[in-house]
Design a protein around this motif. Structure first.
Motif, mmCIF file in Angstrom:
data_model
loop_
_atom_site.group_PDB
_atom_site.id
_atom_site.type_symbol
_atom_site.label_atom_id
_atom_site.label_comp_id
_atom_site.label_asym_id
_atom_site.label_seq_id
_atom_site.Cartn_x
_atom_site.Cartn_y
_atom_site.Cartn_z
ATOM 1 N N VAL A 82 91.339 37.919 28.682
ATOM 2 C CA VAL A 82 91.251 37.392 29.862
ATOM 3 C C VAL A 82 89.453 38.296 30.200
ATOM 4 O O VAL A 82 88.553 39.270 29.580
ATOM 5 N N GLN A 84 85.515 38.786 32.756
ATOM 6 C CA GLN A 84 84.879 39.386 33.589
ATOM 7 C C GLN A 84 84.594 38.313 34.172
ATOM 8 O O GLN A 84 84.951 37.905 35.813
ATOM 9 N N PHE A 86 86.771 35.306 34.520
ATOM 10 C CA PHE A 86 87.716 34.721 34.942
ATOM 11 C C PHE A 86 88.392 33.508 34.387
ATOM 12 O O PHE A 86 88.691 32.822 33.495
ATOM 13 N N LYS A 142 91.897 34.628 41.246
ATOM 14 C CA LYS A 142 91.447 33.830 40.006
ATOM 15 C C LYS A 142 92.018 34.306 38.859
ATOM 16 O O LYS A 142 92.199 33.713 37.635
ATOM 17 N N GLN A 143 91.983 35.935 38.858
ATOM 18 C CA GLN A 143 91.735 36.516 38.060
ATOM 19 C C GLN A 143 93.340 36.675 37.485
ATOM 20 O O GLN A 143 93.915 36.779 36.075
ATOM 21 N N PRO A 163 87.885 43.141 33.677
ATOM 22 C CA PRO A 163 88.452 42.026 34.768
ATOM 23 C C PRO A 163 88.379 42.342 35.862
ATOM 24 O O PRO A 163 88.199 41.033 37.018
ATOM 25 N N THR A 164 87.816 43.415 36.197
ATOM 26 C CA THR A 164 87.815 43.326 37.989
ATOM 27 C C THR A 164 86.035 43.986 38.293
ATOM 28 O O THR A 164 86.275 43.846 39.643
ATOM 29 N N VAL A 175 94.620 43.170 40.740
ATOM 30 C CA VAL A 175 94.816 42.949 39.792
ATOM 31 C C VAL A 175 95.350 43.854 38.888
ATOM 32 O O VAL A 175 95.789 43.341 38.175
#
Lengths: 240, 220
Positions: A82, A84, A86, A142-143, A163-164, A175
């Motif tokens: 995953v 950053q 997306f 999206k994530q 990821p966030t 998320v």
């Protein structure tokens, strides 16, 4: 599950990873923290060979990923990632984003892929968004789709690269919630993040990296409350 | 009135203008089609990292973008093609030259379309286990193609207009008949205005078609 031995990575003359050795056990959640430029993202990207390895070895379930006989595409289906940003496919609907690799890589038929994709969307709370294009989603949505897409390959390991970090603050929670759920279900995870709360709450182990080395690692509580190394102390004093 | 604009010339030459316009459309379609196919290969060739593999493609593009089209047309019609084949019609020479020339421009458009995509797209697809060919086919090319439509459209319009150079080697396309009419009656207004109008109708139709295609592929 993952075994990294003397991993080195250079971009031209710049040595980004300088001898990293670490093991990750099955069902373990490892959180990698450190200042920007410390090499933590590069480290993560070497684990599925999105970044080529300059020297050293990475073993996924005992298989040397740079081995001559290794099919890296097979390894990558076992290791979800995953990003950053997306990296959803903008020309495909949310559902198609998830079913495309299922059909193309796993060779599942369309109906099976769709059933499975809808179940995954439900899991991340977005079943009503199946037929829209990614452009109409918020960052957090999206994530979550990106996570569902990676899970669609039924990976044994999940890699999360900040990821966030590209999300508005109010979307970080949704998320992290999905990631927590995943950890609870026993997924082996390596997470590069600046979310210290997540590291402390969900992580089985925290790795602190700086200037291409693993400076310190251990139990999250231990690292956050009683960091041994001076550089860890100074980093944590700035971010906590 | 006939002193300024003799409609009879237009009427007399209308069948020839129509025939010429058809040939113009024909050579343009051939040029676009082969230019696109060849251009994609040349564009991919130029993207090979090793210089000793990419340099033929780089120099192909250098040559066809760096020399005037009319020079290329004369070179191929009077020298290159006659050296290879017994008899070559002007129309064939025109189609060959337009195809080769537009391939060079399409190659650059193709390359730019792929380069303009965020690296993360290919990385994400690769991380899901797709092979390089699958990444190209399902993720990179569909997106690159969409971005290529506006510049490709420009290139098609330029190519259609440039096909008028065929008149210089007596390929019987639209402008050729315009010149023929002028040559017969020694009157310049009627034929050239008609020819210009024909070209305008052709380019505007193409513009409309491309705008429609662009809207159809919009996902937002």
């Amino acid at each position: 599950m993952i075994s990294v031995q003397n991993l080195k990575k250079s971009f031209g003359d710049l040595e980004v990873l300088k001898d990293i050795s670490v093991d990750v056990a099955e069902q373990e959640v490892v959180v990698v923290i450190g200042p920007s430029g410390s090499g933590k993202s590069t480290f993560l990207r070497c684990l599925n060979l999105i970044e080529t390895i300059t020297d050293g070895h990475v073993y996924i379930e005992g298989v040397d990923i740079t081995g001559k006989k290794t099919n890296i595409n097979d390894i990558r289906t076992e290791v979800g990632m995953v990003f950053q940003q997306f990296n959803l496919f903008p020309h495909k609907t949310v559902l198609e984003n998830i079913t495309l690799p299922m059909q193309v890589v796993r060779k599942w038929n369309k109906a099976d892929a769709k059933t499975k994709a809808l179940a995954l969307l439900k899991k991340v709370g977005l079943e009503d968004k199946a037929d829209v294009y990614p452009d109409s989603l918020s960052g957090g949505q999206k994530q979550r789709v990106a996570i569902a897409r990676a899970l669609g390959m039924e990976p044994k390991i999940m890699l999360f690269d900040e990821p966030t970090s590209a999300l508005d603050p109010e979307m970080v929670g949704e998320v992290l919630e999905v990631m927590k759920q995943l950890a609870k279900e026993g997924m082996t995870m390596v997470v590069v993040t600046h979310e210290m709360g997540f590291a402390r709450e969900v992580g089985d182990r925290v790795i602190f990296m700086d200037e291409g080395y693993i400076v310190e690692q251990g139990d999250p509580k231990e690292i956050f409350e009683n960091p041994k190394h001076e550089r860890t102390q100074s980093f944590l004093s700035k971010v906590l | 009135m006939a002193e300024y604009f003799d409609i009879n010339i237009v009427i007399e030459y209308m069948p020839y203008f129509l025939k010429g316009a058809l040939l113009t459309i024909g050579v343009s379609i051939v040029g676009i089609l082969f230019g696109c196919i060849l251009g994609m290969f040349i564009g991919m060739g130029k993207m090979i990292k090793k210089w000793y593999f990419n340099f033929p493609f780089v120099w192909y593009i250098n040559f066809f973008r760096g020399t005037p089209l009319i020079v290329q047309l004369f070179l191929f019609h009077f020298a290159v093609l006659p050296a290879m084949f017994d008899s070559v019609s002007a129309t064939t020479s025109l189609m060959v030259t337009l195809s080769l020339n537009s391939a060079a421009y399409v190659a650059e458009i193709f390359r730019a379309g792929i380069k303009s995509l965020d690296r993360g797209q290919a990385e994400a697809a690769r991380s899901l286990g797709m092979s390089k060919i699958q990444v190209m086919r399902y993720v990179v090319l569909p997106q690159a193609f969409k971005r290529m439509i506006p510049p490709l459209g420009n290139e098609f319009i330029v190519l259609l207009k440039d096909s008028a150079l065929g008149a210089m080697i007596a390929a019987p396309e639209l402008f050729y008949w315009g010149r023929a009419a002028v040559g017969e009656y020694y009157r310049v207004w009627e034929a050239y205005i008609m020819v210009a109008l024909f070209y305008l109708v052709l380019t505007l139709s193409l513009t409309y078609l491309l705008n429609y295609l662009e809207r159809r592929l919009d996902t937002e």
